[in-house]
Motif scaffolding. Sequence first.
Motif, PDB file in Angstrom:
ATOM      1  N   MET A   1       0.842  -1.185   0.000  1.00  0.00           N
ATOM      2  CA  MET A   1       0.000   0.000   0.000  1.00  0.00           C
ATOM      3  C   MET A   1       0.887   1.248   0.000  1.00  0.00           C
ATOM      4  O   MET A   1       0.683   2.130  -0.815  1.00  0.00           O
ATOM      5  N   ARG A   2       1.864   1.287   0.907  1.00  0.00           N
ATOM      6  CA  ARG A   2       2.743   2.458   0.996  1.00  0.00           C
ATOM      7  C   ARG A   2       3.516   2.675  -0.297  1.00  0.00           C
ATOM      8  O   ARG A   2       3.667   3.811  -0.749  1.00  0.00           O
ATOM      9  N   GLU A   3       4.003   1.611  -0.893  1.00  0.00           N
ATOM     10  CA  GLU A   3       4.770   1.738  -2.131  1.00  0.00           C
ATOM     11  C   GLU A   3       3.900   2.260  -3.270  1.00  0.00           C
ATOM     12  O   GLU A   3       4.347   3.101  -4.056  1.00  0.00           O
ATOM     13  N   ALA A   4       2.674   1.791  -3.355  1.00  0.00           N
ATOM     14  CA  ALA A   4       1.752   2.253  -4.401  1.00  0.00           C
ATOM     15  C   ALA A   4       1.455   3.740  -4.216  1.00  0.00           C
ATOM     16  O   ALA A   4       1.449   4.506  -5.181  1.00  0.00           O
ATOM     17  N   PHE A  32      -4.681   5.416   5.672  1.00  0.00           N
ATOM     18  CA  PHE A  32      -4.978   3.995   5.514  1.00  0.00           C
ATOM     19  C   PHE A  32      -4.758   3.299   6.850  1.00  0.00           C
ATOM     20  O   PHE A  32      -4.027   3.781   7.713  1.00  0.00           O
ATOM     21  N   ALA A  33      -5.443   2.171   7.024  1.00  0.00           N
ATOM     22  CA  ALA A  33      -5.329   1.420   8.268  1.00  0.00           C
ATOM     23  C   ALA A  33      -5.673  -0.037   8.013  1.00  0.00           C
ATOM     24  O   ALA A  33      -6.533  -0.351   7.193  1.00  0.00           O
ATOM     25  N   ALA A  34      -4.990  -0.925   8.733  1.00  0.00           N
ATOM     26  CA  ALA A  34      -5.264  -2.356   8.628  1.00  0.00           C
ATOM     27  C   ALA A  34      -6.281  -2.746   9.703  1.00  0.00           C
ATOM     28  O   ALA A  34      -6.175  -2.332  10.852  1.00  0.00           O
ATOM     29  N   TRP A  35      -7.248  -3.510   9.303  1.00  0.00           N
ATOM     30  CA  TRP A  35      -8.280  -4.021  10.197  1.00  0.00           C
ATOM     31  C   TRP A  35      -8.238  -5.537  10.138  1.00  0.00           C
ATOM     32  O   TRP A  35      -7.445  -6.127   9.403  1.00  0.00           O
TER      33      TRP A  35
END
Length: 111
Positions: A1-4, A32-35
């Motif tokens: 996600m961060r790379e994109a 963004f956040a992971a759930w």
Amino acid sequence: MREAIRRAAPEAEEVISYRMPAFRQHGVLVYFAAWQTHIGLYPPITGDKGVEKATARYAGPKGNLQFPLAEPMPIALIERIVKLRVKQDTEKAEAKRKKKPQTTRKPKGSK
């Protein structure tokens, strides 16, 4: 996600906002956040019918996007979303800059 996100917004700065990782240029582009079952991408995407249609299947209850962990991450779509947010953020900053009143200062010592 961060790379994109980094590829789509190379000038953006990584920050923490609302206790979530975020990328900011003039303003915050995305959070963004992971759930437990998905990765959330915030804020809701508006302003481009094509992107809105492409993201419809990922829309959560409040319009934020939810990418299920059980599926491959749609990297190209995420980059497209971030590029749209960069464009919107730049336009908003330009409009704000143009709207700002020009002040004229008198030289020091003049009446």
